[in-house]
Design an enzyme around this catalytic site. Structure first.
Site, PDB file in Angstrom:
ATOM      1  N   ARG A 149      -7.035  24.069  46.887  1.00  0.00           N
ATOM      2  CA  ARG A 149      -7.772  22.801  46.863  1.00  0.00           C
ATOM      3  C   ARG A 149      -9.019  22.789  47.731  1.00  0.00           C
ATOM      4  O   ARG A 149     -10.028  22.211  47.371  1.00  0.00           O
ATOM      5  CB  ARG A 149      -6.857  21.689  47.376  1.00  0.00           C
ATOM      6  N   GLY A 205       8.694   5.423  51.890  1.00  0.00           N
ATOM      7  CA  GLY A 205       8.377   6.452  50.892  1.00  0.00           C
ATOM      8  C   GLY A 205       9.508   7.475  50.828  1.00  0.00           C
ATOM      9  O   GLY A 205      10.613   7.253  51.334  1.00  0.00           O
ATOM     10  N   GLU A 240       0.256  24.293  39.248  1.00  0.00           N
ATOM     11  CA  GLU A 240      -0.909  23.649  39.872  1.00  0.00           C
ATOM     12  C   GLU A 240      -1.627  24.693  40.708  1.00  0.00           C
ATOM     13  O   GLU A 240      -1.202  25.845  40.786  1.00  0.00           O
ATOM     14  CB  GLU A 240      -0.464  22.444  40.715  1.00  0.00           C
ATOM     15  N   HIS A 250      -8.615  16.084  47.913  1.00  0.00           N
ATOM     16  CA  HIS A 250      -8.242  16.471  46.548  1.00  0.00           C
ATOM     17  C   HIS A 250      -9.532  16.645  45.765  1.00  0.00           C
ATOM     18  O   HIS A 250     -10.420  15.806  45.831  1.00  0.00           O
ATOM     19  CB  HIS A 250      -7.364  15.395  45.911  1.00  0.00           C
ATOM     20  N   ARG A 278      -2.436  22.206  52.364  1.00  0.00           N
ATOM     21  CA  ARG A 278      -1.123  22.094  51.703  1.00  0.00           C
ATOM     22  C   ARG A 278      -1.161  22.629  50.272  1.00  0.00           C
ATOM     23  O   ARG A 278      -2.087  22.333  49.511  1.00  0.00           O
ATOM     24  CB  ARG A 278      -0.683  20.626  51.674  1.00  0.00           C
ATOM     25  N   HIS A 301      -7.068  13.003  50.737  1.00  0.00           N
ATOM     26  CA  HIS A 301      -5.791  12.999  50.013  1.00  0.00           C
ATOM     27  C   HIS A 301      -4.574  13.124  50.907  1.00  0.00           C
ATOM     28  O   HIS A 301      -3.598  12.418  50.732  1.00  0.00           O
ATOM     29  CB  HIS A 301      -5.840  14.150  49.010  1.00  0.00           C
ATOM     30  N   LYS A 318       5.463  -2.237  55.484  1.00  0.00           N
ATOM     31  CA  LYS A 318       4.497  -3.289  55.810  1.00  0.00           C
ATOM     32  C   LYS A 318       4.028  -4.050  54.576  1.00  0.00           C
ATOM     33  O   LYS A 318       3.462  -5.130  54.694  1.00  0.00           O
ATOM     34  CB  LYS A 318       3.319  -2.715  56.588  1.00  0.00           C
TER      35      LYS A 318
HETATM   36  C1  SIN Z   1      -1.801  16.088  42.087  1.00  0.00           C
HETATM   37  O1  SIN Z   1      -1.090  15.679  41.189  1.00  0.00           O
HETATM   38  O2  SIN Z   1      -2.801  16.770  41.905  1.00  0.00           O
HETATM   39  C2  SIN Z   1      -1.439  15.735  43.494  1.00  0.00           C
HETATM   40  C3  SIN Z   1      -0.170  16.343  43.852  1.00  0.00           C
HETATM   41  C4  SIN Z   1      -0.174  16.756  45.283  1.00  0.00           C
HETATM   42  O3  SIN Z   1      -1.055  16.365  46.040  1.00  0.00           O
HETATM   43  O4  SIN Z   1       0.696  17.527  45.657  1.00  0.00           O
END
Ligand code: SIN
Length: 504
Positions: free
Chosen positions: A277, A14, A114, A231, A373, A338, A35
């Site tokens: 969140r 990643g 966000e 999430h 986070r 999440h 994997k």
């Molecule tokens: C999202 O697009 O809501 C997830 C992005 C994130 O978890 O930072």
């Protein structure tokens, strides 16, 4: 047992692993193990974007303040400073490597907002496929590097440790079932998170906590495993796997409605639908509890029929494939596991307390996310701390390891006749029920005992991915339950319904 050598081994392909590999390839041969196929990790699934202080009027200090606030007073401030100050350079570098972030009508970078951000600072790509574009860019860069090689379908069974030093990785090539020890001057764990340990998750099925389990078995310290982020908004339809509905949809103005059609976040938090969140996820949990587990809704109808398919093409198509037209119908949503904020403890350069072992990205715990986070800080974390881990490795003089006890890994353990998939599913149910959004001492104790009964009877795994993943998932689930039991007060994403204090 066959033994081979590479200068550096990176476990995981990643954002964090690839960013580390790019840096390491300057100095030697890097082998990146994945994997699954090369692009099946959680990075590919990231929708919202990359949070970075590059917009006019924004500053790293403002980004830091939002990160610290979302982290519920639990962040490592030094790690946050590194993230917000080095982030802009890492993102400019991505732009130089050819990433296509979305632009506004004037041709400038388009920043969205966000939850818990007080500035528009989230870059996005292809509308809502930012992770895919980040991964594409990094993979393309890696392909140009002669000394970087990627090995898909190579599953890491464990870390090779002798005399207190990590010497490499014990792996199985899933294409032919052959085991091998791959020794290296340094090992970088970048295996991502644990979403798959929960019945409902936004993560792909590869997120089984392998890196945490390997590090734990090898003696490295883990921390903060009770901080699992849920999430708030994943698609919730009977018989359909959870699918992330990005927070950026709320950033563009979508509203949460309960079963009565009321905006239940209004008045619950000053930031309403864009509250942190953990606060939104708990509010949805409460609404669902009041309504027999029925979901809440994300209403986008007022955002415009033109904007939705253009700005959120992935989400629009996914909803449409399940018969929901987000232009005319509210989307049924519920929380899903999440992101793991805790992990393998590292310093700010990715070094763990096991010499030779480094970790970066979601598997690592620098403390940068605290107890919750901030949205879209994870891709940035992978870029910043992946690069730092690699730089630190290159600054350390390490010779090639010599292995004294290769015989330890022979002969392979037999595979026992157990329904491994059923065990994973049982464990996922237990975790969702008792170690999810609402936790109590009683539930966590019962969960830990039930998980203990599911543990696999292996001293070491046979060379089989499903067996090892099942064992790892159950082990890490127990560690999460134990960490959640030990923290008796609510904090950020960790909500103890039997505790007195709660910040929501
Ligand atoms: C999202 O697009 O809501 C997830 C992005 C994130 O978890 O930072």
């Amino acid at each position: 047992m066959e033994i081979s050598f590479t200068d550096f081994v990176v476990v995981g392909g990643g954002v964090a692993g690839l960013r580390a590999a790019i840096e390491l390839a300057d100095a030697g041969q890097v082998t990146v193990l994945t994997k699954d196929a090369l692009r099946d990790g959680a990075t590919e699934y990231a929708q919202g974007g990359v949070a970075v202080a590059l917009a006019d009027g924004d500053t790293p200090a403002a980004h830091r303040d939002d990160t610290l606030e979302a982290g519920a007073g639990c962040c490592n401030a030094g790690a946050v400073d590194v993230l917000v100050n080095e982030g802009p350079e890492r993102v400019r570098e991505l732009i130089d490597w050819g990433i296509h972030f979305d632009l506004d009508l004037g041709g400038n970078l388009d920043f969205t907002r966000e939850g818990a951000h007080h500035h528009n600072r989230v870059l996005h790509a292809c509308g809502d496929a930012t992770g895919r574009e980040v991964e594409r860019t990094l993979v393309a860069k890696v392909r140009t590097l002669e000394r970087a090689r990627r090995l898909p379908h190579h599953y890491s069974l464990g870390l090779v440790v002798e005399e207190g030093r990590c010497l490499g990785v014990w792996l199985v090539d899933q294409t032919n079932g052959r085991e091998r020890l791959l020794l290296a001057r340094a090992v970088v764990l970048a295996t991502g998170g644990v979403g798959w340990l929960y019945r409902h998750t936004s993560n792909p099925a590869v997120a089984t906590g392998d890196g945490l389990a390997m590090a734990h078995r090898a003696g490295a310290t883990l921390r903060d495993l009770e901080f699992v982020q849920f999430h708030p908004t994943a698609l919730h339809l009977d018989g359909v796997p959870a699918f992330l509905i990005s927070e950026a949809v709320r950033g563009e103005g979508a509203r949460l409605l309960n079963q009565e059609g009321e905006r239940f976040m209004v008045g619950r938090h000053p930031d309403g639908d864009l509250a942190p969140r953990d606060v939104v996820a708990r509010a949805i949990y409460d609404e669902m509890a009041r309504h027999d587990g029925r979901p809440v809704f994300l209403d986008c109808r007022h955002l415009g029929a033109e904007l939705l398919p253009k700005r959120f093409p992935t989400i629009f198509e996914a909803c449409r494939s399940y018969g929901i037209d987000m232009r005319t119908q509210p989307i049924p949503v519920a929380p899903a596991a999440h992101f793991m904020m805790g992990g393998v403890v590292t310093d700010l350069d990715g070094a763990t307390d096991l010499p030779g072992l480094y970790a970066c990205g979601e598997v690592a715990c620098t403390g940068v996310h605290g107890a919750n986070r901030l949205a879209s800080n994870s891709l940035l974390e992978g870029l910043v701390f992946g690069q730092r881990a690699a730089r630190a490795i290159l600054a350390t003089e390490v010779t090639f390891p010599t292995l004294r006890h290769a015989g330890f890994y022979e002969p392979p353990a037999p595979i026992l006749e157990i329904d491994y998939v059923a065990r994973q599913e049982q464990a996922r149910e237990i975790m969702w029920e008792y170690a999810g959004i609402h936790r109590t001492a009683e539930g966590l104790t019962a969960a830990d005992a039930a998980l203990r009964a599911l543990e696999l009877p292996y001293q070491r795994y046979p060379a089989d991915r499903l067996v090892a993943e099942t064992g790892n998932a159950i082990m890490v689930s127990r560690l999460i339950c134990q960490a959640a039991l030990a923290r008796t007060a609510s904090l950020g994403s960790h909500y103890r319904a039997d505790a007195v204090a709660d910040q929501s």
